[in-house]
Design an enzyme around this catalytic site. Structure first.
Site, PDB file in Angstrom:
ATOM      1  N   GLY A 170       9.385  15.750  43.289  1.00 53.77           N
ATOM      2  CA  GLY A 170       8.360  16.638  43.826  1.00 53.77           C
ATOM      3  C   GLY A 170       7.626  15.998  44.985  1.00 53.77           C
ATOM      4  N   GLY A 171       6.289  16.129  44.940  1.00 51.30           N
ATOM      5  CA  GLY A 171       5.448  15.634  46.037  1.00 51.30           C
ATOM      6  C   GLY A 171       5.631  14.162  46.316  1.00 51.30           C
ATOM      7  N   GLY A 404      27.193  12.954  79.053  1.00 50.91           N
ATOM      8  CA  GLY A 404      25.804  12.940  78.583  1.00 50.91           C
ATOM      9  C   GLY A 404      25.491  11.694  77.789  1.00 50.91           C
ATOM     10  CB  ALA A 405      27.454   9.765  75.346  1.00 50.62           C
TER      11      ALA A 405
HETATM   12  C1  HXC Z   1       2.841  14.754  33.829  1.00 46.68           C
HETATM   13  C2  HXC Z   1       4.803  13.661  33.407  1.00 46.68           C
HETATM   14  C3  HXC Z   1       5.329  14.101  34.644  1.00 46.68           C
HETATM   15  C4  HXC Z   1       4.500  14.908  35.471  1.00 46.68           C
HETATM   16  C5  HXC Z   1       6.801  12.887  33.661  1.00 46.68           C
HETATM   17  N1  HXC Z   1       5.756  12.931  32.850  1.00 46.68           N
HETATM   18  N2  HXC Z   1       6.571  13.613  34.762  1.00 46.68           N
HETATM   19  N3  HXC Z   1       3.569  13.990  33.024  1.00 46.68           N
HETATM   20  N4  HXC Z   1       3.254  15.214  35.019  1.00 46.68           N
HETATM   21  N5  HXC Z   1       4.908  15.333  36.638  1.00 46.68           N
HETATM   22  C6  HXC Z   1       5.604  12.242  31.559  1.00 46.68           C
HETATM   23  C7  HXC Z   1       6.492  12.852  30.486  1.00 46.68           C
HETATM   24  O1  HXC Z   1       5.850  13.948  29.883  1.00 46.68           O
HETATM   25  C8  HXC Z   1       6.631  11.671  29.503  1.00 46.68           C
HETATM   26  O2  HXC Z   1       5.447  11.584  28.761  1.00 46.68           O
HETATM   27  C9  HXC Z   1       6.659  10.471  30.449  1.00 46.68           C
HETATM   28  O3  HXC Z   1       6.071  10.931  31.678  1.00 46.68           O
HETATM   29  C10 HXC Z   1       8.052   9.989  30.736  1.00 46.68           C
HETATM   30  O4  HXC Z   1       8.824  11.089  31.165  1.00 46.68           O
HETATM   31  P1  HXC Z   1      10.284  11.403  30.563  1.00 46.68           P
HETATM   32  O5  HXC Z   1      10.600  12.811  30.945  1.00 46.68           O
HETATM   33  O6  HXC Z   1      10.328  11.018  29.127  1.00 46.68           O
HETATM   34  O7  HXC Z   1      11.163  10.344  31.375  1.00 46.68           O
HETATM   35  P2  HXC Z   1      12.646  10.509  31.893  1.00 46.68           P
HETATM   36  O8  HXC Z   1      13.532  11.102  30.853  1.00 46.68           O
HETATM   37  O9  HXC Z   1      13.028   9.174  32.439  1.00 46.68           O
HETATM   38  O10 HXC Z   1      12.570  11.561  33.121  1.00 46.68           O
HETATM   39  C11 HXC Z   1      11.816  11.275  34.249  1.00 46.68           C
HETATM   40  C12 HXC Z   1      11.686  12.536  35.146  1.00 46.68           C
HETATM   41  C13 HXC Z   1      11.132  13.726  34.277  1.00 46.68           C
HETATM   42  C14 HXC Z   1      13.050  12.874  35.708  1.00 46.68           C
HETATM   43  C15 HXC Z   1      10.766  12.159  36.299  1.00 46.68           C
HETATM   44  O11 HXC Z   1       9.977  13.260  33.581  1.00 46.68           O
HETATM   45  C16 HXC Z   1      10.773  14.913  35.105  1.00 46.68           C
HETATM   46  O12 HXC Z   1      11.641  15.696  35.507  1.00 46.68           O
HETATM   47  N6  HXC Z   1       9.462  15.092  35.371  1.00 46.68           N
HETATM   48  C17 HXC Z   1       8.968  16.217  36.129  1.00 46.68           C
HETATM   49  C18 HXC Z   1       9.335  16.039  37.564  1.00 46.68           C
HETATM   50  C19 HXC Z   1       8.809  17.139  38.448  1.00 46.68           C
HETATM   51  O13 HXC Z   1       9.297  18.270  38.423  1.00 46.68           O
HETATM   52  N7  HXC Z   1       7.767  16.816  39.199  1.00 46.68           N
HETATM   53  C20 HXC Z   1       7.282  17.723  40.177  1.00 46.68           C
HETATM   54  C21 HXC Z   1       5.860  17.974  39.961  1.00 46.68           C
HETATM   55  S1  HXC Z   1       5.377  19.116  41.217  1.00 46.68           S
HETATM   56  P3  HXC Z   1       5.434  11.018  27.271  1.00 46.68           P
HETATM   57  O14 HXC Z   1       4.010  11.225  26.841  1.00 46.68           O
HETATM   58  O15 HXC Z   1       6.429  11.826  26.516  1.00 46.68           O
HETATM   59  O16 HXC Z   1       5.829   9.560  27.369  1.00 46.68           O
HETATM   60  C22 HXC Z   1       5.034  18.203  42.574  1.00 46.68           C
HETATM   61  C23 HXC Z   1       4.592  19.030  43.742  1.00 46.68           C
HETATM   62  C24 HXC Z   1       3.743  18.277  44.703  1.00 46.68           C
HETATM   63  O17 HXC Z   1       5.128  17.045  42.619  1.00 46.68           O
HETATM   64  C25 HXC Z   1       3.959  18.829  46.092  1.00 46.68           C
HETATM   65  C26 HXC Z   1       3.215  18.104  47.140  1.00 46.68           C
HETATM   66  C27 HXC Z   1       3.756  18.414  48.524  1.00 46.68           C
END
Ligand code: HXC
Length: 514
Positions: A170-171, A404-405
Site C-alpha cells: 500500500g502506501g 538521435g541517439a
Molecule cells: C494493521 C496490520 C497491517 C495493517 C499487517 N498487520 N498489516 N495491522 N494494519 N495494514 C498486522 C496483522 O494483523 C498481524 O497482526 C501482524 O501485522 C502480522 O501480519 P500477518 O498478516 O500475520 O503477516 P504476514 O502473513 O507475514 O503478511 C504480511 C502482509 C499482510 C502481506 C503485509 O499482513 C497484509 O497483506 N497486510 C495488509 C497489507 C495492505 O493491504 N496494506 C495496505 C493498507 S492501505 P497480529 O496481531 O495477528 O500479529 C494503504 C494505503 C495508503 O497503505 C495509501 C497512501 C498513498
C-alpha cells in the site's frame, strides 16, 4: 522518589519497549529476516546510534489501540554514523503490528526526515511494513502524506536511500519510490495491493513474489536499483553506496586514495572494442579497463540492460558512468533505458558527480510497441537530463553514434565539456547500409546488377562518412584519441574541469517530460 528508584523505573520502561519475546524474534529469523534493532546494529558503527522517541505511544481515535501495546509504535528511529559519516535512520518493526504505519509511527519518521534535512546528512529507511495501519484510518493516511512531502523537499538536497527488507504494501511503497535508491532483498515485496485484492478485483491469481518480489522489481519494473540475497547484504550495499556519494548537494563526493596509477595506459581497449560496427562487445569491459581497478559499482544492473549506469572512481574521485551496452539489444535506446539513464544523470548532477558517457548505439528502438508506449516522451528525458546537468560532462564515442541517439548520449550539442572519439567511431544519421540504400535507391534499382551496385554504394558511403573526422572538422568531437590513452585523458580532464561553474536560467523549476 530517590534517583535510584527513578533510574530503575526508567530501565524498566525502556526494557519493556526494547525487549521482544524470544519466540517473536525466532519467528522473524525463521522468515530469513532480522529485527528492526538488529538491522540498525549491523548498519551503523558500534555505539554510534542514538535512538529517539522510544516512549512514543500509539494513538487512535477510531479503535482502542491503547490496550494493544505496540512497542515504539512499530518503528525504531534515530541518528548514527556509518563509517564515520552521520545518517538519520528509521527501521520498521514487523513484530509490532506488522510494522504498520500509524499516526505516531509516521511522526517519528518525519522527525528524522527533518533532522536529516537540517543537518544535511543522508536519510536511510529500513522498510518492513503492512502499510497504512488500518485501525488508525485517515490519521495513518495523513502520516504518509507528511512523509511524502518531506521526501520531495529533501529530494536533490540530501541522498535518500530506501531498503526493502520485508513486505512493503500500500502506501508504504511510495516513500521509497520518491527516494533516490531502492535496495530490495530477494524475499522483500513491494506492491500497491496484495495478491488477495488483485484476485478479488481482476480474477488474476498471483503469488506475492510474482506480483512484486525483489527479482521482479529489479529486472522488470525497474522500481528497485539493487537486489540483495538477505538483510546483511542489503545493509552492506547501503554502506557501499554511501562511499560514493556526498552528504548533501553542497558537498563534493568523498575522495579516496587510489592505488591505480593515473598514467596507466588502456591498450586492452584495442581488443575490447571491435572495428566492425555489427560485432557485439561488453561495454562493462571498457568501463572496468578505464576506471580505478575494482571501483565500478553498477546501479540498476538487471533492468534495461541495453544501457549500463553506475558509480566508479577515477584517480580516487567519484564519477557517474553511463554507457550503451552493445551486448544487449545492440545498445539501442528505448523507453526503459531512457528512464534509467535520465534518472541516474539527474542524481549525479544533483550531487556534484561528474558524468562520463561511453557511446555505442545504433539509435532509438523503432516499432509500434515503443511508439505506442511513448518512446518520444521517455526518450526526451535523456535529452532533458543531459541538457540540464551542470556537472562536468565527458563523452567518449567508442564506435557507433547514430541519429538521435548520437545527440542524446551527451553530445557536444547537449553541453558536453569534452568529446573524444575512437578512430573506429562512426558518427552519422544512420549506419552505412541504411543510408546508402535510401540516398542511392534510384541508382541501385535502375542498375543492371542492383546487389553489386548496392554493395559498392555502401562501401563508398562508409569510406566517406562512417568516421569521426567529419564531426572533428566541425569541432563536435574535440579529439580522436588512441584508445590506450582513454584513462589518462579522462583523469586529466576531470581534474581540469573541477572549477566548472554553470548557472541555469532562473525559473521556478523545469518541466521534465514524465
Ligand atoms: C494493521 C496490520 C497491517 C495493517 C499487517 N498487520 N498489516 N495491522 N494494519 N495494514 C498486522 C496483522 O494483523 C498481524 O497482526 C501482524 O501485522 C502480522 O501480519 P500477518 O498478516 O500475520 O503477516 P504476514 O502473513 O507475514 O503478511 C504480511 C502482509 C499482510 C502481506 C503485509 O499482513 C497484509 O497483506 N497486510 C495488509 C497489507 C495492505 O493491504 N496494506 C495496505 C493498507 S492501505 P497480529 O496481531 O495477528 O500479529 C494503504 C494505503 C495508503 O497503505 C495509501 C497512501 C498513498
Amino acid at each position: 522518589m530517590s534517583m535510584e528508584h527513578r533510574l530503575k523505573e526508567l530501565e524498566e520502561k525502556q526494557s519493556k519497549i526494547v525487549k521482544i519475546d524470544p519466540q517473536t524474534v525466532e519467528k522473524q529469523h525463521k522468515k530469513g529476516k532480522l529485527t528492526a534493532r538488529e538491522r540498525i546494529d549491523l548498519l551503523v558503527d558500534p555505539n554510534s546510534f542514538e535512538e529517539f522517541d522510544i516512549f512514543v505511544k500509539t494513538r487512535s481515535t477510531y479503535f482502542d489501540l491503547d490496550k494493544k501495546f505496540i512497542p515504539a509504535d512499530g518503528v525504531v528511529t534515530g541518528v548514527g554514523r556509518i563509517n564515520g559519516r552521520r545518517v538519520a535512520i528509521y527501521s520498521q518493526d514487523f513484530t509490532a503490528m506488522g510494522g504498520s504505519l500509524g499516526e505516531m509511527h509516521a511522526l517519528k519518521i518525519v522527525k528524522m526526515q527533518e533532522m536529516a534535512l537540517k543537518l544535511g546528512i543522508p536519510f536511510i529507511a529500513l522498510n518492513d511494513s503492512g502499510g497504512a495501519r488500518i485501525q488508525e484510518g485517515v490519521d495513518s493516511l495523513r502520516g504518509y502524506g507528511e512523509i511524502f512531502i518531506r521526501n520531495v523537499k529533501a529530494s536533490g538536497a540530501i541522498p535518500q536511500i530506501s531498503v526493502q527488507l520485508g513486505p512493503t504494501a500500500g502506501g508504504a511503497v511510495y516513500s521509497p519510490a520518491l527516494m533516490d535508491f531502492i535496495i530490495m532483498t530477494e524475499k522483500a515485496t513491494m506492491y500497491i495491493t496484495g495478491p488477495n485484492v488483485v484476485e478479488a478485483v481482476t480474477g488474476e491469481k498471483v503469488t506475492h513474489e510474482q506480483l512484486g518480489g525483489g527479482l521482479i522489481h529489479n529486472e522488470k519494473s525497474g522500481v528497485a536499483h539493487f537486489l540483495a540475497k538477505d538483510d546483511n547484504e542489503a545493509l552492506e550495499l547501503v554502506k557501499k553506496l554511501l562511499s560514493y556519494i556526498p552528504d548533501n548537494y553542497l558537498q563534493d563526493p568523498p575522495e579516496v586514495e587510489s592505488d591505480d596509477s593515473s598514467d596507466r595506459e588502456t591498450p586492452n581497449l584495442y581488443q575490447i572494442v571491435p572495428d566492425e560496427p555489427n560485432l557485439a562487445f561488453n561495454v562493462k569491459d571498457v568501463i572496468n579497463e578505464v576506471v580505478d581497478k575494482g571501483t565500478f559499482f553498477e546501479v540498476h544492473e538487471s533492468f534495461a540492460r541495453n544501457a549500463v549506469v553506475g558509480f566508479a572512481r577515477l584517480n580516487g574521485k567519484t564519477v557517474g558512468i553511463i554507457a550503451n551496452q552493445p551486448a544487449y539489444l545492440a545498445g539501442v535506446l528505448d523507453i526503459n533505458s531512457s528512464d534509467k539513464i535520465a534518472r541516474f544523470v539527474r542524481f549525479c548532477d544533483a550531487f556534484n558527480i561528474p558524468l562520463i558517457t561511453f557511446v555505442d548505439t545504433p539509435g532509438y528502438m523503432p516499432g509500434t510497441q515503443q511508439e505506442h508506449n511513448g518512446v518520444i516522451r521517455h526518450g526526451a528525458k535523456i535529452l532533458y537530463a543531459y541538457s540540464e546537468a551542470t556537472v562536468p560532462k565527458l563523452t567518449v564515442i567508442l564506435r557507433k553514434a547514430y541519429g538521435g541517439a548520437y545527440i542524446a548520449m551527451c553530445s557536444r550539442h547537449l553541453g558536453a565539456d569534452v568529446v573524444y572519439a575512437f578512430p573506429q567511431a562512426e558518427i552519422a544519421v544512420m549506419g552505412a547500409e541504411g543510408a546508402a540504400s535510401i540516398i542511392f535507391a534510384k541508382e541501385i534499382t535502375s542498375s543492371p546488377n542492383p546487389e553489386e551496385t548496392k554493395a559498392k554504394k555502401i562501401l563508398e558511403y562508409s569510406e566517406q562518412f562512417s568516421n569521426p573526422y567529419l564531426a572533428g572538422e566541425r569541432g563536435y568531437v574535440d579529439d580522436v584519441i588512441d584508445p590506450k590513452d582513454t584513462r589518462k585523458k579522462l583523469i586529466y580532464m576531470i581534474e581540469y574541469l573541477k572549477s566548472k561553474y554553470e548557472d541555469l536560467p532562473k525559473k521556478k523549476h523545469g518541466n521534465i517530460p514524465f
